[in-house]
Each structure stands twice: as structure tokens, then as C-alpha cells.
Scaffold this active site. Sequence first.
Site, PDB file in Angstrom:
ATOM      1  N   GLY A   1      27.431  14.261 -17.318  1.00  0.00           N
ATOM      2  CA  GLY A   1      27.924  13.576 -18.528  1.00  0.00           C
ATOM      3  C   GLY A   1      29.450  13.495 -18.518  1.00  0.00           C
ATOM      4  O   GLY A   1      30.118  14.478 -18.247  1.00  0.00           O
TER       5      GLY A   1
ATOM      6  N   THR B   1      32.166  19.585 -19.626  1.00  0.00           N
ATOM      7  CA  THR B   1      30.971  19.151 -20.377  1.00  0.00           C
ATOM      8  C   THR B   1      31.190  19.428 -21.854  1.00  0.00           C
ATOM      9  O   THR B   1      31.713  20.498 -22.204  1.00  0.00           O
ATOM     10  CB  THR B   1      29.681  19.863 -19.914  1.00  0.00           C
ATOM     11  OG1 THR B   1      28.658  19.662 -20.911  1.00  0.00           O
ATOM     12  CG2 THR B   1      29.843  21.364 -19.719  1.00  0.00           C
TER      13      THR B   1
HETATM   14  O1  F6P Z   1      25.516  17.288 -21.031  1.00  0.00           O
HETATM   15  C1  F6P Z   1      26.135  16.406 -21.890  1.00  0.00           C
HETATM   16  C2  F6P Z   1      25.133  15.692 -22.747  1.00  0.00           C
HETATM   17  O2  F6P Z   1      25.840  14.802 -23.580  1.00  0.00           O
HETATM   18  C3  F6P Z   1      24.173  16.564 -23.560  1.00  0.00           C
HETATM   19  O3  F6P Z   1      24.764  17.076 -24.730  1.00  0.00           O
HETATM   20  C4  F6P Z   1      23.042  15.626 -23.810  1.00  0.00           C
HETATM   21  O4  F6P Z   1      21.850  16.339 -24.015  1.00  0.00           O
HETATM   22  C5  F6P Z   1      22.988  14.818 -22.549  1.00  0.00           C
HETATM   23  O5  F6P Z   1      24.264  14.927 -21.929  1.00  0.00           O
HETATM   24  C6  F6P Z   1      22.686  13.357 -22.741  1.00  0.00           C
HETATM   25  O6  F6P Z   1      22.553  12.794 -21.481  1.00  0.00           O
HETATM   26  P1  F6P Z   1      22.581  11.245 -21.203  1.00  0.00           P
HETATM   27  O7  F6P Z   1      23.967  10.747 -21.401  1.00  0.00           O
HETATM   28  O8  F6P Z   1      22.140  11.140 -19.783  1.00  0.00           O
HETATM   29  O9  F6P Z   1      21.642  10.627 -22.175  1.00  0.00           O
END
Ligand code: F6P
Length: 330
Positions: free
Chosen positions: A23, A138
Site C-alpha cells: 500500500g 504503511t
Molecule cells: O496496508 C495498507 C492498507 O491500506 C490497509 O489498511 C488496508 O486493509 C489495505 O491496505 C487495503 O488494500 P488495497 O489498497 O489493496 O485495497
Amino acid sequence: MVNSTKLKQRVSMKNIAILCSGGDVSGMNPALKHFVEYAQKKALTPYFIYDGFEGLIDNKIQKASYCDVSGIINRGGTKIGSARSKRFRDKEYRALAKKNLDTLNIEMLLVLGGDGSFAGMDLFYKEHKIKFCGIPSTIDNDINGTDYCLGVDSALSIIKTSIDAIRDTASSFKRAFVIETMGRNCGYLALISYLTSGAELCLIPEVKYDLKSYEESFKEQINNGRRYFIAIVSEGIEQESSEIAEWFEEKIGVESRVSVLGHVQRGGNPTIYDRLMAYKFVTYAIDGLLQGKDESVICYTKSGFQYKSIEEVTSKVKELDPELLLLLSE
Ligand code: F6P
């Protein structure tokens, strides 16, 4: 004729690359900017690897210059892209990645990401001896061994602005608002937001809860004139946010709404703190690599910056600071 000292310098210049994985966070762009500037100051040639480990496998690697990073310090996201790479888990693709780095003589790598990305790099290092330093990045703040991950302050700032705005509308009606924050299985964002926003309820995965235990007090508060409730709930708790909203309607007797903040928490202008932390993390990461720390993660704790082993960072699930948890129970 080329000056021989200059020629020697050019030949001995080492190549260093950076990539973003998982992310994205607000703070990656300031980190990229400082990476280019600091690498050049240290007589290194900086390279960008686009789209994380996917780009490393697909050879999306390019030399970086001042022009690539001008005007990005105030922007969220990452100019070089990020990805969650399944292919990098595969030995064959890691061998391809190594071949791509060898072609460009890149022997050092900075990886902005989470513990999953660092675990992948650990395998890569063991197989191919590519020196690297991980920079915890993160919004979840869920990496063991570091109190702070890049991007957390910017995410908290967005959440704060959102809760403040929701409070305006909540107070205009008699309503309960269930506000869901990100965090995967870590309740850090929700807990800090609860403690700093004056909300009435906080539910996080780390703490068992029983909604029944709030019923009497919440009903009494309504009888005493309370108009609205704000509940901060983290993704990863046992129930859906909609179920918490139903509980407010059925058991507390107040109309309710759910607001899932979602990906707005990951974007936006990086805060001053994240810009500064990006600067410091990158400086320590490059210095560490130049000092011979071949496989580490640069962590930030109450005792300052420390290089920690991948094992330490990835072998344990991060626990929330007991001091903060105590504030929740008081
Ligand atoms: O790890 C960062 C994060 O934003 C988490 O808080 C969340 O669960 C996840 O990534 C969402 O992932 P994506 O952007 O792949 O939907």
C-alpha cells in the site's frame, strides 16, 4: 581528453535503487526526492524501480535525476508506483529480478514497504546477496520493532479532518456515526483517532469488547441530553460496521449512519512530520548500506533510529503500545 580523476570517479560510482511495495503512503514521494539528492551527494548513482517488485521482475528500472523528483514533495502516493507482487514469492522470478539488477550493476536497494515486502527481500538477499535496507512504510503502523512507519501521521491527519467534519453533521441531527478506519488487523489508527477526537466508543481488533457493557451508560447519556455519538471502529474487528450501527439503533435507540473512510486515508498532502521522517529514514538507510549493513530495516523507537534484523521485524506480530491501551480502558 577525459580527465583521469573524473574517469576514475565515474568508474567507481556505485549504483543504488529504490522501490515502493504494498500500500502506498503519503511520504513516499518526499522519500524519493531525498533518495535522489542524498545518493548523489554520496557519489552514488540513483535508480528508480517502477511498480514495486513487479517492475523489478519486468525490468522497469531507470536512472533517476533531479528532474524526476522536482515538484513531488507535496504529493501523496508514489511517483514510481507500487504493487503487491505475487510473482516475487517465486524463486524463478527472483532470479530474473537479480539478472535485471546485475545488468545495471545495481548492488544496493532501498525498499519502502511493510513486513511482507521485507520478508520477500530477506529471501532475495539470502539467494542473491543484494544488499538492502527496508524503510517501514504503511499507514497501518503494524511493523514489529518500529514505533513509527512512514505515512501514519498523514493518514491520521486525514482521519482527524474527516471525523471533525462528520461531527458537524452528527451534531446537527440526533444521530450516531460509526466511522471505520483502515489498519488491516491493527487498531493503531482507530485508537489514536479515538483518543484525539473526543469520540464515545472505540473498537479495535486487539481488544475484546462487549457492546452490552455500554448500553446503560449510553442510554443514560441520551436521557441527560446527549444528541449524538461518534464511534471509531477499526477494520479487522469481529463485526461489520453496519452491525455496530444496527446496535445503536436497536439497543440505544438512536438513528445511525456508517462512514467507511477507505482509501482517502492513504492519499493527500504529506504532513511535515512525514516529510521529515522520510528525510531521516532515507538518510539512515543509505548511510547504513554504505557502512556495510547489508540486510536491515531502519526502525524508529523512543531510543531513536536503529538498524534491526529482518528476523526481528518479521517474526512477531506488532503489539499495540500498552500505554496507549491503558488510555483506552480508563
Ligand atoms: O496496508 C495498507 C492498507 O491500506 C490497509 O489498511 C488496508 O486493509 C489495505 O491496505 C487495503 O488494500 P488495497 O489498497 O489493496 O485495497
